[in-house]
Scaffold this active site. Structure first.
Site, PDB file in Angstrom:
ATOM      1  CG  LEU A  64      -7.580   9.693   3.587  1.00  0.00           C
ATOM      2  CD1 LEU A  64      -7.506  11.014   4.339  1.00  0.00           C
ATOM      3  CD2 LEU A  64      -8.834   9.662   2.725  1.00  0.00           C
ATOM      4  NE  ARG A  65       0.878   5.593   2.760  1.00  0.00           N
ATOM      5  CZ  ARG A  65       0.879   4.755   3.782  1.00  0.00           C
ATOM      6  NH1 ARG A  65       0.097   3.697   3.737  1.00  0.00           N
ATOM      7  NH2 ARG A  65       1.642   4.975   4.830  1.00  0.00           N
ATOM      8  N   GLY A  66      -4.552   6.294  -1.515  1.00  0.00           N
ATOM      9  CA  GLY A  66      -5.083   6.116  -2.866  1.00  0.00           C
ATOM     10  C   GLY A  66      -5.601   7.420  -3.450  1.00  0.00           C
TER      11      GLY A  66
ATOM     12  CG  ASP B 135      -1.659   1.306   1.411  1.00  0.00           C
ATOM     13  OD1 ASP B 135      -2.495   1.619   0.548  1.00  0.00           O
ATOM     14  OD2 ASP B 135      -1.403   2.024   2.395  1.00  0.00           O
TER      15      ASP B 135
END
Length: 363
Positions: free
Chosen positions: A284-286, A203
């Site tokens: 919230l990385r995506g 991720d």
């Protein structure tokens, strides 16, 4: 004071613009070079598909950078935060031109080799911070490439990802602490047959590119002939691609300059977050990476505003590896992301999506 470093004799590298196919991998690498804050790229695919060749070609393509002479960290002489070890300003130091560093991290590397070591005996006896820089220092302002990253010790992968995210490397031994810049584009590659990274580590890679062996006979022949021509006469082959290389280099430089002025419509940002929410992407990385990648693509193509097509071209690269919850589950090819994107953005599935769906037995 500035000077031009003598160019040593170096190994000739296959030109980036001559690489045939593998568009997904090339796009992910270019976008990370334009905006390193995307967070690197994980390239998974079959053996012998040109992963290492492409990454070395990209490093060779990039324009030379200004560095402080004899500095082990490739420090930027124009960086106001940079101060010499003795506290003097950087203005008095010699500046030289240098190729963007490309560092290979071997699988058997120890933490000391990666992060650097402190000579405690010298520090205690002479009262100086005797620091031996590691691979993270060497890779600063460049590219750090880890082949077979899925076979690397999880602790070392953590160290690499922490440094790549923060831009700094800290080494602490016996109460002595050294901190130095470690801003690099982290590129990992591997063969999925040998195992995947844990979802928690995967991720943290900004993008995930899947590459497959080219099936079309004509393209395979073209690749073989290109490689044979390069091996037979590298200098002539490079000269034939010099114009394309220079044009690509100029395009990258202009994209970096344009990036801060690229804007994205609020509604587009909301829809990206809606896609992430519906796909149950943790954290919230995506959202962040998709926003950054879409802006980098717009800058690369010379535009000031992000289009829906920009988002479509990057969203699978940014999200497909974030859908896996179970370590034993395989990474989605991208169909789920494409389907959700098309529905939320009100687009009809493309012919490419339909082909992917058909190959997965989905109707």
């Amino acid at each position: 004071m500035s000077s031009t470093a003598q160019t040593p004799t170096r190994r000739l590298v296959f030109p980036f613009t001559a690489i045939v196919g593998q568009e997904e991998m090339k796009l992910a690498l270019l976008l990370n070079v334009i905006d390193p804050k995307i967070g690197g790229v994980m390239i998974m695919g079959d053996r012998g598909t040109g992963k290492s060749t492409t990454i070395r070609a990209l490093a060779d393509l990039l324009p030379e950078i200004d560095v402080v002479a004899d500095d082990p960290f490739n420090s930027d002489p124009h960086d106001p935060d940079w101060i010499d070890n003795d506290g003097s300003a950087q203005a008095v130091r010699l500046t030289v031109k240098k190729k963007v560093p490309m560092v290979d991290l071997p699988l058997g590397a120890t933490e000391d080799r990666v992060c650097g070591t402190i000579d405690i005996e010298k520090a205690l006896s002479e009262g100086v911070k005797a620091f031996e820089p590691g691979l993270l220092a060497k890779a600063n302002r460049g590219i750090l490439y880890v082949d077979e990253v899925n076979l690397l010790d999880d602790h070392l992968v953590d160290v690499l990802l922490d440094s790549a995210a923060s831009g700094w490397n800290t080494v602490e031994r016996e109460g002595i602490s050294i901190r130095h810049p470690a801003r690099f584009v982290l590129v990992g590659s591997g063969n999925p047959e040998e195992g995947e990274l844990r979802p928690q580590l995967l991720d943290r890679f900004g993008m995930h590119a899947e590459i497959r062996t080219v099936k079309e006979p004509a393209l395979r022949v073209e690749i073989v002939e290109q490689r044979a021509a390069f091996d037979q006469n590298p200098q002539e082959f490079l000269e034939n691609h010099q114009t394309a290389q220079e044009a690509m280099q100029k395009q990258l430089v202009m994209a970096r300059e344009k990036l801060p002025s690229v804007e994205m419509d609020y509604e587009q940002r909301v829809k990206i977050s809606q896609v992430c929410s519906e796909l149950d992407v943790d954290g919230l990385r995506g959202d962040i990476v998709t926003n950054r990648a879409a802006k980098a693509l717009a800058a690369f193509e010379g535009r000031n505003e992000v289009t829906v097509d920009d988002i479509r071209r990057v969203i699978t690269l940014c999200l497909r590896h974030r859908l896996r919850k179970d370590p034993l589950e395989s990474i989605d090819s991208g169909y789920k992301v494409e389907k959700t994107f098309s529905r939320i953005f009100g687009l009809e599935p493309s012919s490419e999506e339909s082909t992917v769906a058909a190959s997965n037995g989905i109707r």
